[in-house]
Design an enzyme around this catalytic site. Structure first.
Site, PDB file in Angstrom:
ATOM      1  N   THR A   1      -3.565   7.187 -21.659  1.00  0.00           N
ATOM      2  CA  THR A   1      -3.444   5.811 -21.200  1.00  0.00           C
ATOM      3  C   THR A   1      -2.006   5.410 -21.494  1.00  0.00           C
ATOM      4  OG1 THR A   1      -4.007   4.923 -23.372  1.00  0.00           O
ATOM      5  CG2 THR A   1      -5.830   5.218 -21.817  1.00  0.00           C
TER       6      THR A   1
ATOM      7  N   ARG B   1      -1.520  -1.737 -18.928  1.00  0.00           N
ATOM      8  CA  ARG B   1      -2.828  -1.087 -18.848  1.00  0.00           C
ATOM      9  C   ARG B   1      -2.797  -0.059 -17.710  1.00  0.00           C
ATOM     10  NH1 ARG B   1      -7.258  -1.897 -21.284  1.00  0.00           N
ATOM     11  NH2 ARG B   1      -6.138  -3.400 -22.541  1.00  0.00           N
TER      12      ARG B   1
ATOM     13  N   TYR C   1       0.853  -1.189   0.000  1.00  0.00           N
ATOM     14  CA  TYR C   1       0.000   0.000   0.000  1.00  0.00           C
ATOM     15  C   TYR C   1       0.883   1.231   0.000  1.00  0.00           C
ATOM     16  CZ  TYR C   1      -5.028  -0.197   0.036  1.00  0.00           C
ATOM     17  OH  TYR C   1      -6.322  -0.266  -0.378  1.00  0.00           O
TER      18      TYR C   1
ATOM     19  N   ASP D   1      -6.478  15.022 -23.992  1.00  0.00           N
ATOM     20  CA  ASP D   1      -6.512  13.595 -23.671  1.00  0.00           C
ATOM     21  C   ASP D   1      -5.884  12.861 -24.859  1.00  0.00           C
ATOM     22  OD1 ASP D   1      -7.104  10.972 -23.213  1.00  0.00           O
ATOM     23  OD2 ASP D   1      -9.258  11.278 -22.853  1.00  0.00           O
TER      24      ASP D   1
ATOM     25  N   GLU E   1      -0.532   4.777  -0.513  1.00  0.00           N
ATOM     26  CA  GLU E   1      -1.343   5.982  -0.740  1.00  0.00           C
ATOM     27  C   GLU E   1      -0.533   7.227  -0.421  1.00  0.00           C
ATOM     28  OE1 GLU E   1      -4.932   3.956   1.280  1.00  0.00           O
ATOM     29  OE2 GLU E   1      -5.739   5.758   0.316  1.00  0.00           O
TER      30      GLU E   1
ATOM     31  N   LYS F   1      -2.206   1.876 -25.031  1.00  0.00           N
ATOM     32  CA  LYS F   1      -2.655   1.910 -26.425  1.00  0.00           C
ATOM     33  C   LYS F   1      -1.424   2.051 -27.318  1.00  0.00           C
ATOM     34  CE  LYS F   1      -7.228   3.447 -24.995  1.00  0.00           C
ATOM     35  NZ  LYS F   1      -8.293   4.465 -25.072  1.00  0.00           N
TER      36      LYS F   1
HETATM   37  C1  LIG Z   1      -9.282   4.773 -24.179  1.00  0.00           C
HETATM   38  C2  LIG Z   1      -9.561   6.174 -23.824  1.00  0.00           C
HETATM   39  C3  LIG Z   1      -9.840   6.544 -22.501  1.00  0.00           C
HETATM   40  C4  LIG Z   1     -10.096   5.550 -21.400  1.00  0.00           C
HETATM   41  O1  LIG Z   1      -9.063   4.713 -21.089  1.00  0.00           O
HETATM   42  P1  LIG Z   1      -9.326   3.478 -20.099  1.00  0.00           P
HETATM   43  O2  LIG Z   1      -7.967   3.053 -19.714  1.00  0.00           O
HETATM   44  O3  LIG Z   1     -10.104   2.481 -20.869  1.00  0.00           O
HETATM   45  O4  LIG Z   1     -10.106   4.001 -18.940  1.00  0.00           O
HETATM   46  C5  LIG Z   1      -9.998   7.878 -22.222  1.00  0.00           C
HETATM   47  N1  LIG Z   1      -9.902   8.811 -23.182  1.00  0.00           N
HETATM   48  C6  LIG Z   1      -9.666   8.484 -24.469  1.00  0.00           C
HETATM   49  C7  LIG Z   1      -9.572   9.571 -25.493  1.00  0.00           C
HETATM   50  C8  LIG Z   1      -9.501   7.168 -24.831  1.00  0.00           C
HETATM   51  O5  LIG Z   1      -9.287   6.840 -26.110  1.00  0.00           O
END
Ligand SMILES: *Cc1c(COP(=O)(O)O)cnc(C)c1O
Length: 490
Positions: free
Chosen positions: A284, A293, A78, A255, A80, A287
């Site tokens: 993320t 992940r 842990y 994002d 935090e 991707k």
């Molecule tokens: C995939 C994605 C997310 C969410 O990611 P997770 O790890 O699935 O929660 C947020 N914003 C955009 C633009 C995404 O493509």
């Protein structure tokens, strides 16, 4: 095209494939002794991924180094709080891990500050939203009341500040033009937290119209302008987005969950690199960035202190084993080979798009200049749902996606989204992606919608005999020539 160094036996870095094999064999034996069905499903997942054309734009294959880093006792701790300031004792090793991951992120993206605790992209966005609210609404609210901490406020003052926090505006890209659920859509918490409006794309070109975004921003005056997408096949000019944000006093949140790998690999530079332009950048890590992940937030000095309080703001204990894997993945992304990979991802997407266009298929925006190709399947007489299922029958894994003004709505949809990050990791090049386009068009040309008793069904379809088998055979050759985790035997 040269195969990818992290997954191909033909290149440096593959020397640990044998070692990884031994590690995975041992691990699966241990798992088998406790719950054999989990060991079996884990084995089967590798076999399935090896045998299919993975074109899901948000997926990739992480290196064995990244995967192995996740399977350790770092998970048992842990921690935090934040680096050097934890609510638990004995966090020295987690401090080391988190510091290294954050340092790699700062160096890779040229960010003044990076926060590597978010467990996912949605968590990263929640941290970002609340960091912006804390900086722009809560801190000045406290100052106005002459208080240092929210706990010092009376119930009445806190209620009034809390209502202000919950009554702010957010402008983001609309879902049907490629925006994400977390950019203010009602089924997601972001749409319940914020008064939201969205900007779309030009109906003629399918491209973002910056003057329309500016007009929407002037009228709506959002606290937060969100840029970024999950199904828009084009680049975004973040310098222009920042100008728009500045003009209306909004905080620019980018994002880059989908395209972080193209930023890391220096395919998106200058105005297309979000990090120097955004106040806060979220992503993320699994991707196009090809890590474990998870999620990450980067910020300017102004927003850094609030982002750093992501735990306890919206997060509990960090996943230390995943932060360690983020550090390993970011170290990989800082290698020169990653820039080659990222350029190949973009080049391959062009080849896939051209492959579709020369065979008469329609693409949203008419092409791509990132890692995404969005095929409009209406010309095949199919819904996205039918096309997705037929392609899956043929071993081609994609996902259906709405297109702008989709006549079939988000569930059935009229589009198929393709992405090149995963197969590029396997070593696919321009010729293979052209062949993929050929296979897809062949499958869709041989698929017909089934009439349901109550009119045309949006889900049922028939695929001509032999089509799926032919596609499987054709992809088997390409998959065999570009093995996933070569040298890894279970
Ligand atoms: C995939 C994605 C997310 C969410 O990611 P997770 O790890 O699935 O929660 C947020 N914003 C955009 C633009 C995404 O493509």
């Amino acid at each position: 095209m040269t195969a990818d160094p992290l997954t191909s036996s033909a290149a440096p870095g593959a020397e640990y494939a044998g070692t990884a094999s031994a590690a995975y064999r041992s691990a699966l034996e241990v798992i088998e002794s406790v719950e054999p069905r989990i060991a079996a499903a884990t084995r089967q997942e590798l076999a399935d991924q090896r045998d299919s054309l993975k074109l899901i734009a948000s997926e990739n294959y992480a290196s064995p180094a990244v995967l192995l880093t996740m399977g350790t006792w770092l998970s048992d701790k842990y921690a935090e709080g934040t680096i050097g300031h934890r609510f638990y004792a004995a966090c020295q090793n987690v401090d080391t891990v988190e510091s290294i991951a954050a340092e790699h992120a700062r160096e890779l993206f040229g960010a003044p500050y990076a926060y590597v605790q978010p467990h996912s992209g949605i968590d990263a966005n929640l941290v970002a939203f609340w960091a912006i609210l804390a900086t722009r609404i809560e801190a000045p609210g406290l100052a106005e009341l002459g208080a240092k901490h929210v706990n010092d406020l009376s119930e009445q003052d806190w209620e009034s500040l809390r209502n202000k926090l919950g009554n702010q505006r957010l402008l983001g890209m609309s879902l049907d033009t490629g925006g994400h659920l977390t950019h203010g859509f009602r089924p997601n918490i972001s749409g319940k937290m914020f008064h939201q409006r969205s900007y779309g794309t030009d109906p003629q070109t399918g491209l973002i119209d910056y003057s329309a975004v500016a007009a929407a921003a002037r009228e709506f005056k959002p606290l937060i302008l969100v840029a970024g997408y999950s199904a828009y096949p084009r680049r975004v000019n973040f310098a222009k987005m920042r100008e728009i944000a500045d003009e209306v006093g909004a905080t620019l949140l980018v994002d880059m969950a989908h395209f972080a790998g193209l930023v890391a690999g220096k395919v998106f530079t200058g105005d297309e690199d979000p990090v120097p332009h955004a106040h806060v950048t979220t992503t993320t890590t699994h991707k196009s960035l090809r890590g474990p992940r998870g999620g990450m937030v980067m910020a300017t000095e102004e927003y850094a202190p609030a982002v750093d309080k992501g735990c306890p703001m919206v997060l509990g204990g960090p996943l230390s084993h995943v932060m360690a894997a983020k550090a390993v993945a970011l170290a990989e992304a800082r290698r020169p080979e990653f820039q080659t990979y990222a350029q190949n991802v973009a080049d391959n997407a062009k080849s896939l798009a051209e492959g579709f266009l020369k065979r008469g298929a329609n693409l949203v925006t008419g092409g791509t200049d990132n890692h995404i190709v969005l095929l409009d399947v209406q010309s095949f007489g199919l819904t996205g749902r039918q096309a997705e299922s037929a392609l899956l029958d043929a071993g081609i894994v994609t996902n259906r996606n709405s297109i702008p003004n989709d006549p079939n709505g988000a569930w059935y949809s009229s589009g198929i989204r393709f992405g090149t990050p995963a197969l590029t990791t396997r070593g696919f090049g321009a010729d293979e992606f052209d062949r993929v386009a050929e296979l897809v068009v062949e499958v869709l040309n041989n698929t017909t919608p089934t009439q349901a008793s109550s009119g045309p069904s949006k889900a049922k379809y028939t695929i001509a005999d032999g089509t799926a088998a032919r596609a499987h055979a054709a992809s088997a050759d390409m998959l065999a020539a570009n093995p996933l985790y070569p040298g890894l035997t279970l």
